[in-house]
Write a protein that holds these residues in place. Structure first.
Motif, mmCIF file in Angstrom:
data_model
loop_
_atom_site.group_PDB
_atom_site.id
_atom_site.type_symbol
_atom_site.label_atom_id
_atom_site.label_comp_id
_atom_site.label_asym_id
_atom_site.label_seq_id
_atom_site.Cartn_x
_atom_site.Cartn_y
_atom_site.Cartn_z
ATOM 1 N N PHE A 41 99.643 10.478 71.093
ATOM 2 C CA PHE A 41 98.318 10.930 70.674
ATOM 3 C C PHE A 41 97.817 10.125 69.485
ATOM 4 N N LEU A 42 98.680 9.851 68.515
ATOM 5 C CA LEU A 42 98.248 9.066 67.353
ATOM 6 C C LEU A 42 97.746 7.687 67.774
ATOM 7 N N TYR A 45 94.398 8.220 69.611
ATOM 8 C CA TYR A 45 93.336 8.628 68.687
ATOM 9 C C TYR A 45 92.904 7.469 67.803
ATOM 10 N N ALA A 48 90.772 5.339 69.831
ATOM 11 C CA ALA A 48 89.511 6.025 70.125
ATOM 12 C C ALA A 48 88.590 6.038 68.912
ATOM 13 N N LEU A 49 89.139 6.039 67.711
ATOM 14 C CA LEU A 49 88.315 6.069 66.496
ATOM 15 C C LEU A 49 87.651 4.733 66.188
ATOM 16 N N SER A 78 82.944 12.173 71.598
ATOM 17 C CA SER A 78 83.939 13.237 71.461
ATOM 18 C C SER A 78 84.291 13.849 72.821
ATOM 19 N N MET A 81 86.421 11.272 74.622
ATOM 20 C CA MET A 81 87.738 11.151 74.014
ATOM 21 C C MET A 81 88.636 12.334 74.390
ATOM 22 N N VAL A 82 88.097 13.551 74.317
ATOM 23 C CA VAL A 82 88.898 14.739 74.630
ATOM 24 C C VAL A 82 89.320 14.730 76.104
ATOM 25 N N TRP A 85 91.959 12.010 76.664
ATOM 26 C CA TRP A 85 93.276 12.407 76.182
ATOM 27 C C TRP A 85 93.902 13.448 77.109
#
Length: 187
Positions: A41-42, A45, A48-49, A78, A81-82, A85
């Motif tokens: 996830f890190l 993320y 994605a950022l 958002s 991204m959600v 993931w």
């Protein structure tokens, strides 16, 4: 991850920001699925950022601190991204053989329902708990909810009242200090 090997094998600079699948598998074997999923996830993320960082930086350089287009772009980002993931998480859990494990429920030892019933699918006898009991307990919490909403409204109202009195009505000693403590948006 050895950065020198990753940079030699791949021409994509985003590959430096990810952990290869075989290393995630090793993490899962040594530290468990939750830790491996956390690192996955890190990496996801962080990559994605990059989009909102770039878009926010461009808008900041152009002097548009907030623009409706920026809000719409971040909302779309958002959502994307959600959902991305969620798909990545599901793919990892299927790969590791842990898909659907979180859905297994263990009945609490001290639970006492309103009688016994036989589950038609599994044939296991279990305690019975109806929707009506759940609804009654949920409705019983509403007065507490409304009480806390009322307390919050009273606190916010008091803050605005004190701010107005100190800024508009009060002319005694220390007025400059009180006015400087107010937020910039309310001056």
């Amino acid at each position: 991850m050895n950065l020198s090997t990753a940079s030699n094998n791949s021409k994509n600079p985003l590959e430096l920001l990810s952990i290869p699948q075989n290393e995630l598998d090793d993490l899962k074997a040594h530290l468990g699925g939750k830790t491996a999923l956390y690192f996955a996830f890190l990496c996801f993320y962080f990559k994605a950022l990059l989009f909102p960082s770039a878009v926010g930086g461009i808008f900041w350089i152009l002097g548009l601190s907030f623009h409706p287009i920026l809000g719409v772009a971040f909302t779309c980002w958002s959502l994307l991204m959600v959902e991305s993931w969620r798909l990545r998480e599901r793919a990892l859990s299927v790969h590791w053989g842990s898909y659907g494990v979180h859905k297994v429920e263990v009945q609490r030892a001290g639970f006492r329902g309103n009688g016994l019933e036989v589950d038609p699918v599994t044939g296991v006898t279990q305690e019975k708990w109806g929707f009506r009991q759940t609804l009654i307990r949920s409705l019983a919490s509403l007065p507490v909810y409304f009480a806390f909403v009322g307390i919050l409204a009273a606190i916010i109202g008091t803050i605005y009242m004190v701010e107005t009195v100190l800024g508009e009505v009060y002319n005694g000693p220390g007025k400059k200090v009180f006015v400087s403590l107010r937020p910039v948006s309310s001056r």
